[in-house]
Every structure is written in C-alpha cells, then in structure tokens.
Design a protein around this motif. Structure first.
Motif, PDB file in Angstrom:
ATOM      1  N   LEU A 227      -6.881  25.576 -16.249  1.00  0.00           N
ATOM      2  CA  LEU A 227      -8.205  25.366 -16.834  1.00  0.00           C
ATOM      3  C   LEU A 227      -8.129  25.420 -18.357  1.00  0.00           C
ATOM      4  O   LEU A 227      -8.727  24.574 -19.041  1.00  0.00           O
ATOM      5  N   GLU A 228      -7.396  26.362 -18.904  1.00  0.00           N
ATOM      6  CA  GLU A 228      -7.233  26.430 -20.362  1.00  0.00           C
ATOM      7  C   GLU A 228      -6.484  25.212 -20.887  1.00  0.00           C
ATOM      8  O   GLU A 228      -6.819  24.665 -21.944  1.00  0.00           O
ATOM      9  N   GLU A 229      -5.474  24.756 -20.138  1.00  0.00           N
ATOM     10  CA  GLU A 229      -4.752  23.543 -20.545  1.00  0.00           C
ATOM     11  C   GLU A 229      -5.681  22.326 -20.535  1.00  0.00           C
ATOM     12  O   GLU A 229      -5.620  21.472 -21.420  1.00  0.00           O
ATOM     13  N   MET A 230      -6.557  22.270 -19.528  1.00  0.00           N
ATOM     14  CA  MET A 230      -7.500  21.157 -19.442  1.00  0.00           C
ATOM     15  C   MET A 230      -8.484  21.173 -20.605  1.00  0.00           C
ATOM     16  O   MET A 230      -8.774  20.131 -21.213  1.00  0.00           O
ATOM     17  N   LEU A 231      -9.018  22.341 -20.920  1.00  0.00           N
ATOM     18  CA  LEU A 231      -9.960  22.433 -22.035  1.00  0.00           C
ATOM     19  C   LEU A 231      -9.297  22.018 -23.346  1.00  0.00           C
ATOM     20  O   LEU A 231      -9.915  21.344 -24.178  1.00  0.00           O
ATOM     21  N   ALA A 232      -8.029  22.391 -23.524  1.00  0.00           N
ATOM     22  CA  ALA A 232      -7.311  22.001 -24.743  1.00  0.00           C
ATOM     23  C   ALA A 232      -7.090  20.490 -24.768  1.00  0.00           C
ATOM     24  O   ALA A 232      -7.217  19.846 -25.827  1.00  0.00           O
ATOM     25  N   ALA A 233      -6.768  19.892 -23.621  1.00  0.00           N
ATOM     26  CA  ALA A 233      -6.557  18.446 -23.555  1.00  0.00           C
ATOM     27  C   ALA A 233      -7.846  17.692 -23.852  1.00  0.00           C
ATOM     28  O   ALA A 233      -7.844  16.660 -24.537  1.00  0.00           O
ATOM     29  N   ILE A 234      -8.969  18.199 -23.349  1.00  0.00           N
ATOM     30  CA  ILE A 234     -10.262  17.567 -23.630  1.00  0.00           C
ATOM     31  C   ILE A 234     -10.593  17.672 -25.108  1.00  0.00           C
ATOM     32  O   ILE A 234     -11.075  16.712 -25.728  1.00  0.00           O
ATOM     33  N   ALA A 235     -10.324  18.810 -25.703  1.00  0.00           N
ATOM     34  CA  ALA A 235     -10.635  19.021 -27.119  1.00  0.00           C
ATOM     35  C   ALA A 235      -9.878  18.041 -28.014  1.00  0.00           C
ATOM     36  O   ALA A 235     -10.397  17.619 -29.057  1.00  0.00           O
ATOM     37  N   ARG A 236      -8.668  17.662 -27.604  1.00  0.00           N
ATOM     38  CA  ARG A 236      -7.909  16.711 -28.424  1.00  0.00           C
ATOM     39  C   ARG A 236      -8.004  15.281 -27.886  1.00  0.00           C
ATOM     40  O   ARG A 236      -7.281  14.395 -28.343  1.00  0.00           O
ATOM     41  N   ALA A 237      -8.909  15.076 -26.888  1.00  0.00           N
ATOM     42  CA  ALA A 237      -9.163  13.751 -26.306  1.00  0.00           C
ATOM     43  C   ALA A 237      -7.885  13.101 -25.787  1.00  0.00           C
ATOM     44  O   ALA A 237      -7.641  11.901 -25.978  1.00  0.00           O
ATOM     45  N   ASP A 238      -7.070  13.886 -25.083  1.00  0.00           N
ATOM     46  CA  ASP A 238      -5.784  13.446 -24.554  1.00  0.00           C
ATOM     47  C   ASP A 238      -5.969  13.046 -23.088  1.00  0.00           C
ATOM     48  O   ASP A 238      -5.845  13.876 -22.182  1.00  0.00           O
ATOM     49  N   PHE A 239      -6.261  11.765 -22.840  1.00  0.00           N
ATOM     50  CA  PHE A 239      -6.541  11.322 -21.483  1.00  0.00           C
ATOM     51  C   PHE A 239      -5.348  11.519 -20.556  1.00  0.00           C
ATOM     52  O   PHE A 239      -5.502  11.909 -19.388  1.00  0.00           O
ATOM     53  N   THR A 240      -4.143  11.249 -21.032  1.00  0.00           N
ATOM     54  CA  THR A 240      -2.967  11.397 -20.185  1.00  0.00           C
ATOM     55  C   THR A 240      -2.817  12.829 -19.698  1.00  0.00           C
ATOM     56  O   THR A 240      -2.536  13.067 -18.515  1.00  0.00           O
TER      57      THR A 240
END
Length: 352
Positions: A227-240
């Motif tokens: 979940l923390e990894e997902m939130l970080a990916a969303i914050a940097r707009a990293d779709f992959t």
C-alpha cells in the motif's frame, strides 16, 4: 405550532425521501479479511479506483408502514440479502434517533454478487440516500464510515477516483479518503465472464481464508508495504509501477485463498485465458495489468486513453464475453428533482 408524535411521523414520511447514485470501485491494493466482523474493520488498508460506469441508483423513502420494504431491480429482496439491508437501515435509524420504516428501491447496472463490486456501489448509494432521508448531516468521512458498516469496500465508493481505506483500530479511525493523482489518468476494462452470483460469498471466503490459510499472516504483513509502495507510485504518476503492484497484490490475495481449507477458488478456465491474454497484450506493447476480486471476472487496468483499444483487443480475442469500458469516476452523489422534471446531481458535500 406543536405537532404530535403521530403528526411528526406523518410529516417525516411525506418529506423524508432521497435518491443517491454511486459507482463501483475496483481495488488496486486489496481488502481481504476482517479483524472485527461486527464493525467491518479490515486487517489491512486498501486502495481503489472508483469507476465512471455501471452505477447503483437507490431511493430511500420514510413510510408509515409497519415494516421495511427492500426492492432490488423492482423485486423484493428476501432472506440474508434483505436482512443485510435492514440491519444497515437500523444503524441509520439509531444515528438519527428515529424509528420510521422505509422503502428501499435500488437498481444495479452491474451483475450482483459476481465479484464486480456491486456491494461497494450498492451500500455507498444506500448510505447516502438513507442518511439524507433521515435528516442526517454527514461529512464524507462520516459517510465513508457508515458505508463501511454495510460493505467494507463501499467506504471507498464515496470518493472520486482513487481512494485509500485506512484500516484503523476502531469505528472512528477506519475510513476512506481521496488520494490526489495529478498526472495519472487511469482506465479499466471489466470483463464479464460469468454474471451469476458466486457460490462462496466474499464474507464466507474471507472468513475461511483468515481462519485456515497458513499464508494469510504473510498477506497481513506484506500488504501495508505494498500500500505504501502504491501511494508512492501514484504520487509520482508512475503508471507502470501502479499496474505492477496492482497485479502482484491481486495474485497474492488469491494465493492466500488457495491455501485455505478447503481452498477458495474463484477462478475458472476463462479467467486464466484472460490473465494470459493480458500478459500477451502487454508483451505486444499495450501496457495493461490484470486484477481480480472474489469472482471469476478479470478487471484490466490501463491508461485512460487506451481503454477503447484494450476493449477492442479483448473482444477480438474472446468475442463471446462481456466488457465494460471505464475510466476514473465520481463518488457517491445525490440525485435531485429539478423544476420542470429534469434530473440533477449533487456531490456528497452538496447534500449537507
């Protein structure tokens, strides 16, 4: 003028009516398993995408009748399904300090009980319509907590787009909230392989997994990290990264189910074919990722501008299945009757 209790009840039954619309959400980091079944408190947090397709529309009217009436698709609900709704209405009555009976009239535009998030949209719409009909003034956090008591995932359908549901430790601290996602435009194609209600309900499947799967403790330990990894990916707009985490998280959830006694298996042969197709499409350059919930139907995450192409490619490969193209959608909102008979909408904030 002072009204008698009977006059008050009659006035309320005439004026106490609200209609709400809510869309399903599909979890990208899954909720699976409760540590408190009465309050529907999850073992872990989760994160989802509210869609712009296949909503539930629910009207709640206060009445002078002696019992509640619950309709789904114009037909009376019975048994466990009806009890689940009336218990929820009892919660709203208790919050409002009122005891009127209600008529609940709900319509789903998605198959019910097939693992396509009908309970999320259903109880989000019911929470907003019922609380409004009973005169409650709930902000979105309180509305999310209320919706959670009907269906955990409904807590997230209160919000637009991406929402995170905090596991919390009690009723007050377990709620969902919106997640900013600037620069990340998500889409999804829902495949309908089997529209029938699943033989093992989500609640029973969760209970069996929590109680008997030796892999479940690892799920509880690992999911907060994802979940923390997902939130970080969303914050940097990293779709992959978003897609990779979502697909991995879904497969791990189903692995915990397969370890239950007896195993909980929602997949069918068509599900596996779709999972293989997603991998092949990704290999061919159409970036997409699979996720699955408690049912055989595969949901496929993609960029918003690739939804139509993805739906076409899926139907070319499997022309006999149903597909529902979707993008990020709005959270629960009231539908109002405008002068002249036209319909309008309000956000949850507009209902306050």
């Amino acid at each position: 003028m002072t009204l008698t209790p009977q006059q008050l009840a009659t006035t309320a039954s005439e004026e106490g009516s609200a209609t709400a619309l809510a869309n399903p959400n599909i979890a990208l980091v899954k909720y699976w398993g409760k540590r408190d079944e009465a309050l529907i408190l999850p073992w872990t947090g989760s994160l989802s995408l509210t869609l712009d397709a296949a909503p539930t529309t629910t009207t709640v009217r206060l009445t002078d009748a002696h019992d509640d009436v619950v309709l789904l698709g114009g037909r009376p609900l019975e048994g466990t399904a009806r009890s689940r709704v009336t218990r929820f209405i009892d919660l709203v009555r208790a919050l409002a300090g009122r005891d009127e009976r209600v008529t609940v009239d709900s319509h789903n535009e998605i198959p019910t009980g097939a693992g396509l998030a009908s309970s999320a949209s259903g109880f989000a719409a019911l929470a907003l319509a019922a609380s409004t009909a009973f005169g409650l003034d709930l902000d979105r956090r309180a509305l999310s907590r209320l919706a959670r008591r009907g269906s955990g995932s409904a807590s997230r359908s209160i919000f637009d787009g991406i929402a995170v549901w905090h596991a919390g430790h009690d009723d007050e601290s377990s709620f969902a909230e919106a997640v900013p996602a600037s620069g990340l435009e998500l889409g999804m194609v829902l495949t309908v392989l089997d529209a029938r209600a699943k033989s093992v309900s989500s609640r029973d499947g969760m209970r069996r997994t929590v109680d008997t799967s030796p892999y479940y403790p690892a799920w509880v330990e690992r999911t907060p990290v994802e979940l923390e990894e997902m939130l970080a990916a969303i914050a940097r707009a990293d779709f992959t990264a978003v897609g990779t985490i979502a697909e991995r998280n879904a497969m791990r959830m189903h692995a915990t189910m397969l370890g239950a006694e007896p195993p909980v298996r929602y997949w069918g042969p068509a599900s596996v074919e779709l999972l293989d197709l997603v991998a092949n499409l990704r290999g061919d350059g159409l970036e997409c990722y699979a996720t699955m919930d408690a049912g055989p139907n595969v949901k496929i995450l993609c960029r918003a501008d690739a939804v139509d192409e993805l739906a076409t490619r899926i139907l070319e490969a499997q022309p006999d299945i149903g597909v529902i193209p979707a993008r990020a959608g709005r959270g629960a909102r009231l539908i109002t009757s405008e002068p002249g008979g036209s319909a309008g909408e309000q956000t949850t904030e507009g209902a306050r």
